[in-house]
Design an enzyme around this catalytic site. Structure first.
Site, short mmCIF file in Angstrom:
data_model
loop_
_atom_site.label_atom_id
_atom_site.label_comp_id
_atom_site.label_asym_id
_atom_site.label_seq_id
_atom_site.Cartn_x
_atom_site.Cartn_y
_atom_site.Cartn_z
N GLY A 8 0.82 -1.12 -0.13
CA GLY A 8 0.10 0.13 0.02
C GLY A 8 0.83 1.29 0.06
N GLY B 66 -0.31 4.58 0.45
CA GLY B 66 -1.17 5.48 0.80
C GLY B 66 -0.38 6.47 1.85
N PHE B 67 -1.02 7.05 2.75
CA PHE B 67 -0.15 7.70 3.75
C PHE B 67 0.44 6.95 4.77
CE2 PHE B 67 -3.63 10.99 2.81
CZ PHE B 67 -3.06 12.02 2.61
N VAL C 193 -2.15 -7.43 -4.64
CA VAL C 193 -1.76 -8.64 -3.78
C VAL C 193 -3.21 -9.25 -3.76
CG1 VAL C 193 -1.34 -9.24 -1.59
CG2 VAL C 193 -0.02 -7.28 -2.42
N GLU D 44 -18.10 18.48 3.13
CA GLU D 44 -17.23 19.15 2.56
C GLU D 44 -17.77 18.86 1.05
OE1 GLU D 44 -13.31 18.91 4.95
OE2 GLU D 44 -13.58 17.32 3.25
N ASP E 12 -5.68 3.23 7.85
CA ASP E 12 -7.21 2.72 7.79
C ASP E 12 -7.47 1.44 8.08
OD1 ASP E 12 -7.37 5.40 7.33
OD2 ASP E 12 -8.51 5.19 5.40
N GLN F 32 -3.64 11.87 9.51
CA GLN F 32 -2.65 12.12 10.44
C GLN F 32 -2.62 10.69 11.16
OE1 GLN F 32 -3.66 14.50 13.80
NE2 GLN F 32 -5.99 14.26 13.39
#
Length: 426
Positions: A5, A7-8, A73, A165, A296, A313
């Protein structure tokens, strides 16, 4: 090390391992790192896809010990300590870090997905953008009042940060940015409806901030419907428990779940939302501290006893923490316990309006919160070039009310107008 992964969480872990000179393989099915919190701005034509995405190889090129492999994967052979890729490759690991992120969650109604896209990836965001712009184009040329009404009604499902948003940005786009672009319709008459099953918006935020957000949305022209649980979503619109809404464009923002990964590990029972339970050191129980889950995907209670939220964060802190911990583990030290440091939870509600909850009763709202939100998100973007580009575009958009990424392509699923959607004689 094998990190799954980009991502962040995964990127932060790979960078930290690379800085320590640890041989690492990062695997992702995409070749880019995506700044997911700003996907709604791509969906509402405020930013282009390239503004919030960067090639993973470019972000990791300074770390000579890190190798990037493109692939999907499909499983983990925990006895042989190998990651299984869809194309038949097998990647051996000493330590495995799972950071697969999250996907849209329709709570058992996956048949709603084709009618209510959710902004979790670039194709999703560009498809939503095309749907919004395409609906207005069809309304401009349709002689049928009922069809025009449906085309000019936009429904956002979910009153959390994503929904709020999205609704605010959509109202600014339709009611302001596009109001002089059409001749037969007045986009200021378009309806943006935000539906939420709960008793109030932004349940994770304190009540005063939620009330402020609701008031700001109303000022933007967004209709908020509370206590409106969704029964059905189809091509005609949304059926609620207390009525129905005819709409050609429905956007889902009501929830996410962990991406597929728990089924790769035999004997692991998924926690709520498909997340993998981990110990305080982020290790998955039962695998001799060789397999870890972060971001996550990981289920870990915070100091308040509640699961840590699926926020950027949290993912970034866990990635950096685990990268340092695993680099130390190679030298014989144990990975310590992770401790999350809350930098504040935020949501933006359109122009000059945002909310921040720092915990402990510390709150911020209004223009100052909006400026802080902009600063934080620019800082979190990967690379100086992207930060400068996005900052410049936001400033231009603020001064002119214009949005430059208003493009529709065949790749976004745009179809030519059918005979029933064309106007009559001029």
């Amino acid at each position: 090390m094998v990190v799954v992964g980009g991502g962040f969480a995964g990127l932060a872990c790979a960078k930290t391992l690379g800085a320590a000179g640890v041989e690492t393989v990062l695997v992702d099915r995409h070749n880019y790192h995506l700044f997911v919190p700003l996907l709604y701005q791509v969906a509402t034509a405020a930013l282009s896809p390239a503004d919030i995405a960067q090639p993973i190889r470019r972000l990791l090129r300074r770390y000579s010990s890190v190798r990037v492999e493109l692939g999907s994967v499909e499983g983990v052979d925990t006895s042989a300590h190998e990651v299984l890729l869809q194309d038949g490759r097998r990647l051996p690991y000493r330590f495995l870090v799972l950071a697969t992120g999250s996907v849209c969650h329709y709570f058992g109604h996956d048949d709603w997905a084709p009618h209510a896209p959710c902004p979790r990836d670039l194709p999703d965001a560009t498809a939503i953008r095309a749907a919004v712009l395409g609906a207005l184009e069809r309304a401009e040329t349709s002689p049928d009042p009922a069809l025009r009404h449906s085309l000019m009604t936009f429904v956002v499902v979910g009153g959390g940060p994503t929904g709020v948003e999205m609704a605010g940005a959509l109202a600014e786009l339709v009611h302001h940015s596009l109001r002089r672009d059409f001749r037969r319709i007045d986009t200021r008459e378009a309806r943006i409806i935000l539906v939420e099953a709960g008793a109030r918006l932004l349940a994770a935020f304190p009540e005063p901030l939620a009330r402020y957000a609701a008031a700001r949305l109303a000022k933007l022209g967004v209709e908020v419907r509370l206590g409106a649980a969704v029964k059905t979503i189809d091509a005609e619109g949304v059926e609620l428990q207390n009525g129905s809404i005819a709409s050609a464009t429905v956007i889902w923002g009501a929830g996410t779940r962990a991406a597929s990964a728990v089924e790769w590990l035999d004997g692991v029972a998924a926690a709520r939302g498909g997340r993998i339970p981990v110990d305080r050191d982020l290790a998955v129980r039962g695998f001799d501290k060789r397999i870890f889950a972060i971001g996550d995907l990981a289920h870990l209670d915070g100091e308040d006893g509640r699961p840590l939220p699926a926020l950027a964060q949290v993912a970034k802190q866990q990635g950096q923490f685990l990268g340092k911990g695993l680099a130390g583990a190679l030298r014989g030290t144990q990975v310590p316990d992770f401790r999350f440091r809350n930098r504040g939870n935020a949501a933006i509600i359109g122009r000059n309006a945002a909310i921040f909850d720092f915990g402990g009763g510390r709150q911020l709202k209004g223009r100052l919160a909006w400026l802080l939100w902009a600063f934080v998100h620019i800082y979190l973007l990967a690379g100086f070039e992207r930060r400068l580009l996005v900052a410049t575009q936001w400033l231009s958009r603020y001064l002119t009310w214009q949005r430059g990424a208003r493009l529709m392509t065949q790749a976004d699923g745009v179809r030519p107008l059918g005979p029933d959607q064309r106007s009559g004689p001029a």
